[in-house]
Write a protein that holds these residues in place. Structure first.
Motif, short mmCIF file in Angstrom:
data_model
loop_
_atom_site.label_atom_id
_atom_site.label_comp_id
_atom_site.label_asym_id
_atom_site.label_seq_id
_atom_site.Cartn_x
_atom_site.Cartn_y
_atom_site.Cartn_z
N LEU A 141 0.86 -1.17 0.00
CA LEU A 141 0.00 0.00 0.00
C LEU A 141 0.90 1.23 0.00
N THR A 142 0.72 2.10 -0.97
CA THR A 142 1.44 3.38 -0.99
C THR A 142 0.45 4.48 -0.68
N THR A 143 0.76 5.30 0.31
CA THR A 143 -0.18 6.37 0.65
C THR A 143 0.56 7.53 1.29
N GLN A 144 -0.20 8.50 1.82
CA GLN A 144 0.38 9.67 2.47
C GLN A 144 -0.45 10.00 3.71
N LEU A 145 0.21 10.51 4.73
CA LEU A 145 -0.47 10.93 5.96
C LEU A 145 -0.49 12.45 6.03
N TYR A 146 -1.58 12.97 6.58
CA TYR A 146 -1.76 14.42 6.65
C TYR A 146 -1.96 14.88 8.09
N PHE A 147 -1.81 16.19 8.28
CA PHE A 147 -1.88 16.80 9.62
C PHE A 147 -3.24 17.50 9.77
N PRO A 148 -4.04 17.08 10.73
CA PRO A 148 -5.37 17.69 10.87
C PRO A 148 -5.25 19.19 11.15
N GLY A 149 -6.10 19.95 10.50
CA GLY A 149 -6.16 21.39 10.76
C GLY A 149 -5.08 22.19 10.06
N ARG A 166 -4.50 11.26 13.75
CA ARG A 166 -5.23 11.81 14.89
C ARG A 166 -4.22 12.46 15.82
N VAL A 167 -4.50 13.70 16.15
CA VAL A 167 -3.60 14.44 17.03
C VAL A 167 -4.43 14.97 18.18
N ALA A 168 -4.09 14.56 19.40
CA ALA A 168 -4.86 14.99 20.56
C ALA A 168 -4.63 16.48 20.81
N LYS A 169 -5.63 17.14 21.38
CA LYS A 169 -5.50 18.57 21.72
C LYS A 169 -4.30 18.76 22.64
N GLY A 170 -3.48 19.74 22.32
CA GLY A 170 -2.33 20.04 23.17
C GLY A 170 -1.16 19.10 22.98
N ALA A 171 -1.25 18.19 22.01
CA ALA A 171 -0.15 17.25 21.76
C ALA A 171 0.20 17.29 20.29
N ALA A 172 0.58 18.48 19.80
CA ALA A 172 0.82 18.68 18.37
C ALA A 172 1.93 17.78 17.84
N GLY A 173 2.83 17.36 18.70
CA GLY A 173 3.95 16.55 18.24
C GLY A 173 3.70 15.06 18.28
N GLU A 174 2.46 14.67 18.53
CA GLU A 174 2.16 13.24 18.62
C GLU A 174 0.95 12.90 17.78
N GLY A 175 1.17 12.07 16.77
CA GLY A 175 0.08 11.65 15.90
C GLY A 175 -0.12 10.16 15.98
N THR A 176 -1.33 9.72 15.69
CA THR A 176 -1.56 8.27 15.60
C THR A 176 -2.26 7.98 14.27
N PHE A 177 -1.95 6.82 13.73
CA PHE A 177 -2.61 6.39 12.50
C PHE A 177 -2.51 4.88 12.40
N ASP A 178 -3.64 4.22 12.17
CA ASP A 178 -3.66 2.78 11.93
C ASP A 178 -3.83 2.54 10.43
N PHE A 179 -2.95 1.71 9.88
CA PHE A 179 -3.03 1.34 8.48
C PHE A 179 -3.83 0.05 8.35
N VAL A 180 -4.70 -0.01 7.37
CA VAL A 180 -5.42 -1.26 7.08
C VAL A 180 -4.98 -1.72 5.69
N VAL A 181 -4.34 -2.87 5.65
CA VAL A 181 -3.71 -3.32 4.41
C VAL A 181 -4.21 -4.71 4.04
#
Ligand SMILES: [Fe+2]
Length: 183
Positions: A141-149, A166-181
């Motif tokens: 799977l080839t894709t790209q991740l984006y930054f909310p907002g 997904r970036v929690a409020k106040g945690a701009a430096g921490e993102g989560t993403f689950d890939f489904v392949v």
């Protein structure tokens, strides 16, 4: 995939039982494979095996991305390959070496952790991270991740809300993403 068939898949996903272990990450989307996107002109093979792309001495804001690689049935995939590459703090790709390029494999629970910096946008593109994800022996799977907002998102024709971390409020430096392949 047409948007209609995609909507059908998403609708089917809603009917799947919600496993509590997945409830905190993204809305349950295991029924639909993560949307594929172009790899763009800057992909390189033979990247180093490393989970941290942080360059010594870089003053760029740090970013940690965590998540899992899952099958369409929400099963975590161990030893899945994740190959990340992105622009540096000036919006440039390293096409001679391997700055901000690296691959890693998920652990026994399908988890990964990428430590890097927040890439800059570059002309025509909003902020993004390129990635290839592959269950052992299966289709890449080839894709790209984006930054909310990110203000650049609506101006970028490739941006998709489903591919935002997904970036929690106040945690701009921490993102989560689950890939489904494909698995
Ligand atoms: Fe790019």
């Amino acid at each position: 995939m047409t948007s209609l068939s995609r909507r059908r898949l998403l609708a089917a996903a809603v009917l799947l039982p919600v496993a509590p272990a997945f409830a905190q990450s993204r809305p349950l989307t295991c029924g639909a494979l993560t949307e594929a996107q172009t790899e763009g002109p800057f992909f390189k093979t033979s990247t180093p095996l490393r989970a941290s792309l942080v360059e010594a001495g870089s003053k760029a804001p740090r970013l940690v991305v965590t998540g899992r690689v899952l099958s369409g049935r929400c099963t975590p995939i161990a030893n899945a390959l994740l190959d990340f590459w992105h622009a540096d703090e000036d919006g440039e790709y390293d096409n001679r070496g391997f700055r901000y390029r690296g691959h890693q494999f998920t652990d026994a629970e399908g988890r990964y952790r990428l430590a890097t910096i927040v890439p800059a946008e570059y002309p025509g593109r909003t902020r993004h991270i390129h990635v290839k994800a592959q269950a052992p022996g299966k289709r890449i799977l080839t894709t790209q991740l984006y930054f909310p907002g990110d203000p650049g998102n609506p101006r970028d024709g490739l941006w998709q809300r489903d591919l935002e971390m997904r970036v929690a409020k106040g945690a701009a430096g921490e993102g989560t993403f689950d890939f489904v392949v494909e698995a």
